[in-house]
Every structure is written in C-alpha cells, then in structure tokens.
Write an enzyme that holds these catalytic residues in place. Sequence first.
Site, PDB file in Angstrom:
ATOM      1  N   ASP A  85       0.885  -1.167   0.000  1.00 45.08           N
ATOM      2  CA  ASP A  85       0.000   0.000   0.000  1.00 45.08           C
ATOM      3  C   ASP A  85       0.920   1.213   0.000  1.00 45.08           C
ATOM      4  OD1 ASP A  85      -1.495   2.188   0.648  1.00 45.08           O
ATOM      5  OD2 ASP A  85      -2.559   1.245   2.325  1.00 45.08           O
ATOM      6  N   ASP A 177       8.576   9.056 -22.499  1.00 47.88           N
ATOM      7  CA  ASP A 177       7.665   9.331 -23.601  1.00 47.88           C
ATOM      8  C   ASP A 177       7.937   8.185 -24.558  1.00 47.88           C
ATOM      9  OD1 ASP A 177       6.713  10.056 -26.192  1.00 47.88           O
ATOM     10  OD2 ASP A 177       6.502  12.104 -25.466  1.00 47.88           O
ATOM     11  N   HIS A 178       6.997   7.262 -24.689  1.00 44.86           N
ATOM     12  CA  HIS A 178       7.351   6.030 -25.409  1.00 44.86           C
ATOM     13  C   HIS A 178       7.700   6.290 -26.872  1.00 44.86           C
ATOM     14  CE1 HIS A 178       3.119   5.882 -26.742  1.00 44.86           C
ATOM     15  NE2 HIS A 178       3.536   5.070 -27.686  1.00 44.86           N
ATOM     16  N   HIS A 239       3.993  13.525 -27.171  1.00 41.55           N
ATOM     17  CA  HIS A 239       4.556  12.899 -28.373  1.00 41.55           C
ATOM     18  C   HIS A 239       4.779  13.908 -29.508  1.00 41.55           C
ATOM     19  CE1 HIS A 239       3.456   9.549 -26.007  1.00 41.55           C
ATOM     20  NE2 HIS A 239       2.221   9.410 -26.434  1.00 41.55           N
TER      21      HIS A 239
HETATM   22  C1  BG6 Z   1      -0.377   7.015 -25.632  1.00 37.34           C
HETATM   23  C2  BG6 Z   1      -1.749   7.596 -25.519  1.00 37.34           C
HETATM   24  O1  BG6 Z   1       0.572   7.850 -25.046  1.00 37.34           O
HETATM   25  O2  BG6 Z   1      -0.054   6.839 -27.013  1.00 37.34           O
HETATM   26  C3  BG6 Z   1      -2.771   6.711 -26.206  1.00 37.34           C
HETATM   27  O3  BG6 Z   1      -2.094   7.742 -24.140  1.00 37.34           O
HETATM   28  C4  BG6 Z   1      -2.360   6.437 -27.634  1.00 37.34           C
HETATM   29  O4  BG6 Z   1      -4.059   7.314 -26.176  1.00 37.34           O
HETATM   30  C5  BG6 Z   1      -0.920   5.954 -27.698  1.00 37.34           C
HETATM   31  O5  BG6 Z   1      -3.226   5.454 -28.163  1.00 37.34           O
HETATM   32  C6  BG6 Z   1      -0.444   5.870 -29.153  1.00 37.34           C
HETATM   33  O6  BG6 Z   1       0.815   5.278 -29.197  1.00 37.34           O
HETATM   34  P1  BG6 Z   1       1.325   4.537 -30.492  1.00 37.34           P
HETATM   35  O7  BG6 Z   1       2.701   4.092 -30.150  1.00 37.34           O
HETATM   36  O8  BG6 Z   1       0.369   3.404 -30.752  1.00 37.34           O
HETATM   37  O9  BG6 Z   1       1.282   5.536 -31.603  1.00 37.34           O
END
Ligand code: BG6
Length: 481
Positions: A85, A177-178, A239
């Site tokens: 928790d 930030d992926h 992004h």
């Molecule tokens: C995320 C968003 O950061 O990126 C989502 O929160 C979105 O809403 C996603 O679908 C898109 O990522 P990608 O890599 O599929 O373009």
Amino acid sequence: MKDNQLILTLFGATGDLAARKLYPAIYRLYKAGNISDHFAVIGTARRDWSHEYFRDVVYYSIKDEITQAHEADEFLSHFYYQAHDVNDADHYQSLATLMTHLDNQYQIGGNRIFYISLNPVLFPVITHNLRNQGLLTDNGYNRLIIEKPFGFDEASAIELQIQLTKDFNENQIFRIDHYLGKELLSSFRKFRCENLWAHFWSKDYIDNIQISLAEDLGIGQRGAYYERSGVTKDMIQNHMMQIIALLVMEQPCNPSAEAFRQEKIDMIKSLKKYQTLDEFKKHVVRGQYKANRAKSIPGYRGEDAVDPESLTETFFAAHIELDLPQWEGVPFFIRSGKRLERKYTTIHIVFKAVDEHYAPNYLKIELDPQMRIQYYFNQEKPGYNTGSKVVPMTFQYRSDLETRIPHDYERLINGCINNRLDDFVHWYESKYAWQFIDHLYDYWDQLNGEDLAFYEALSPGPEAANELTKAHGTRWYDYQC
Ligand code: BG6
C-alpha cells in the site's frame, strides 16, 4: 559493479502496461545480455499475490518470446512479489528488507531502479517514502522512471516537480515518452545530420512540415482519464512536441545528454503563441467523433465515463510556427485524433519546388503502420512527352537492415539502465510544452465549445482541418480530412 546489475522495483506490477510492455521488454533485454544475471525484479501492487503467482503472470506475458525453456525458468526465478500500500510507511520497511536480501543474494551492489506505473497523484508519496524509509542506497545508483501525464497543466506540473525533486534530483528522474523509444525517432538525428539533408534543413529549402498521429481506436476504458486530457494533453503535449523538437533541433555543441536535451528545450520554448482569438481560430481546429451507426461504433459522448455533453476534443489540428530565424515562416501542420479512418503515424518534410511547374519533392517518414523512409521525387514517365510523376525511393527497415528492432519500452528501460538521459524528457521540455498547451486552453475557454467540429467515427476527420493546409496553398500529403 556494472550498470546492468540492478534491482528493478515496479509499482503497478499487476497493471496492463506491465503485462503488455514491461515484462516482455525486460525479458528481451535479459535474452540479449543487456541485463546481467545479477538482477532481481520486485513487483508491487495492492493485490495479495505470491511470488509463484507473479511468476506465472510474467510467464504468460513473455511466453510468445520464449525460445529456450530453461532460460525462461532462470529469468522468472529473479522475480519477486510484495503486496504494497503506497501510503503505508511500514510496507516500505518490508520492501527495504526484501531489497537488502536480494541485493546480497544476487550480489547486486546497490543499483536500484524504481519504476512507477501508477496514477501520477501517487508519485510524491512514493518518492517521499523511498527516501525516508531508507530504500535508496549510497553504494549504487537510484533512478526513478515515471510515466505520463506529468501534471495536467503548467501549474500542476510545477507542483509535481517540486515534490519529486525533494527526493530525487533531475538527473535521477527518467520521464518516459514512449515515442522516444521508437526506432525511427531515436535514430532520426543520424538520418538528418549525417546525410545530404543536413544542407537543406532550414526555411531556405523546406516549404512546410506535416505530422499526423492518427488512430482508428477509440478511448476504450479510459473515459475518466480522457475527459480530463483530450487528445491535446494525451498526444500533443508529449509525443507531438517531442517529434517537433527532434525534427528541428540544432546539432548539440557536445555529445552529452545535457546538451542534447537543451537543444530540444530551446525548440519547444520557441513555439509561437497565437496573439489573438481570430488568429487562434484560423489556425487551430478541434473535433470530436460522433457515432458511426453503420459500423456500430458509439460516439465519444456515448463512451463509458464520458459526460453526454462533453466538449473534450478527440481530434486536434493546427498550423504552428517556431520563433526562430532558421525556421521563420515555415508552417508545421500537425494533427492527431482518435477514431479516424485508420492508424497512421507519419511525418512529411515538404521541400520547396524547384519551380512552379514542378511538384515539390518530399520526405515521408513513416512510423506506423510501416517503418520506412521514402524520398519522393519527379520522374519522367516512360514514352514520349508523357510528363512526369512523383515517385518514391524507399528505405524499409525490415528488409534493408537485417537486424532485430528493439521495441520502444525495451529501448527505454535499457536507456535508463545505461543512464542515457537523452532518451527521456527533461523537466523543462515538459514545462514549456505545458505553457504552449495552456495558452490553447485559454482560447478554448473563451470559445465555450462553439468551435468543436464533429466527425463521424472511422472517417478521415473534420474537413475544417483541410483549410489549414489550403490557406498555405498546399494539402495534407497523407489523407485529406
Ligand atoms: C499514448 C496515448 O501515449 O499513445 C494513447 O495515451 C495512444 O491514447 C498511444 O493510443 C499511441 O501510441 P502509439 O505508439 O500506438 O502511436
């Protein structure tokens, strides 16, 4: 002690992101030898799981990647689970005891990564306890990985930053930030700076830049979050800003992460703000998807946890510019939306035409659905006086570079292990991005929804977005809305 000997503690170990992305990423790093045998993963969450149950869950999420059963068994034996928790100080004591034990058992030597995959309101209480309950070590590194959103506007982001930096300094905070983990973006600097384009990368040769982040998916079960964020905070603040910064940043004066991130900060800071409401209305379009009855797709207002009169935008498009001499007058046409016709993530660099009789050359950088770079140029059609056609020269990742492409989270976790801060978002990048986003909301507040353009789900998007490009005498090079 090497950087790749570590204990990774995951807050939110029972969540969807962990199962879909994080466990497979850690497994791939392990298989490739990027994580040494001196490692342990501690999963935490509220649920009361045993180590064995946790290992079953992890097994399930990596099973498609397993090539050798004994290697997978060995990997899974490094996973431990502790019910937790986040508000209970005693629980951190138990976690500390487990960490000390695992550190000795695997001879790790003190390196610790804390990955928080939970609601951001919980970040400060966790970091406070990590420091105050003695979970940070003196003999190794202590790094924090956090997911977006980093605040909901500039003020809340500042507040969060103040809280976090009481316990971790900026260079220990790895904001994910992926998109920065996507192969094409992380290698973009090379493509741009080591090739011929380097000579042409400015207002003298570039007519406009277009970025489209389009999705066919809706908001799924994320209605409550999305109501607060809309596409602008969900995709543009992070992004889109990162893509713009990577596209236009100057070469850093030295190879350090600090210099690299400073260049990106300068780019985001230079986004021009709209000066009047009229200018804003001319340059910004927001939309929301309506139901598509033929395909039985509900409208945004009919989604779970969404206000039936919601004004939240699921589509955003704008003409923006940078306040920099080298980019003066170059429009950036940006757009992103949910429930559009299809998923496509593309960047177009449109060069100035050689003269008015010829079509402009352009570079198309495609992240999704394919990963490729194409250079489009004019070519004579075979025959006699048949005119010319714009044709592509293509570089395709899968076929032209025969090597495995790391997945986004794999690259980012590896980046954190190796202290590559340039793969992560600096506080000032986030702060200046929020300043830009906040100023959009100031205008939207004045408009009270009158500008919201509705589009049918799974359609190309609101037509108003085409006016942005038309006003500059061009068009969207991908799909017209
Ligand atoms: C995320 C968003 O950061 O990126 C989502 O929160 C979105 O809403 C996603 O679908 C898109 O990522 P990608 O890599 O599929 O373009």
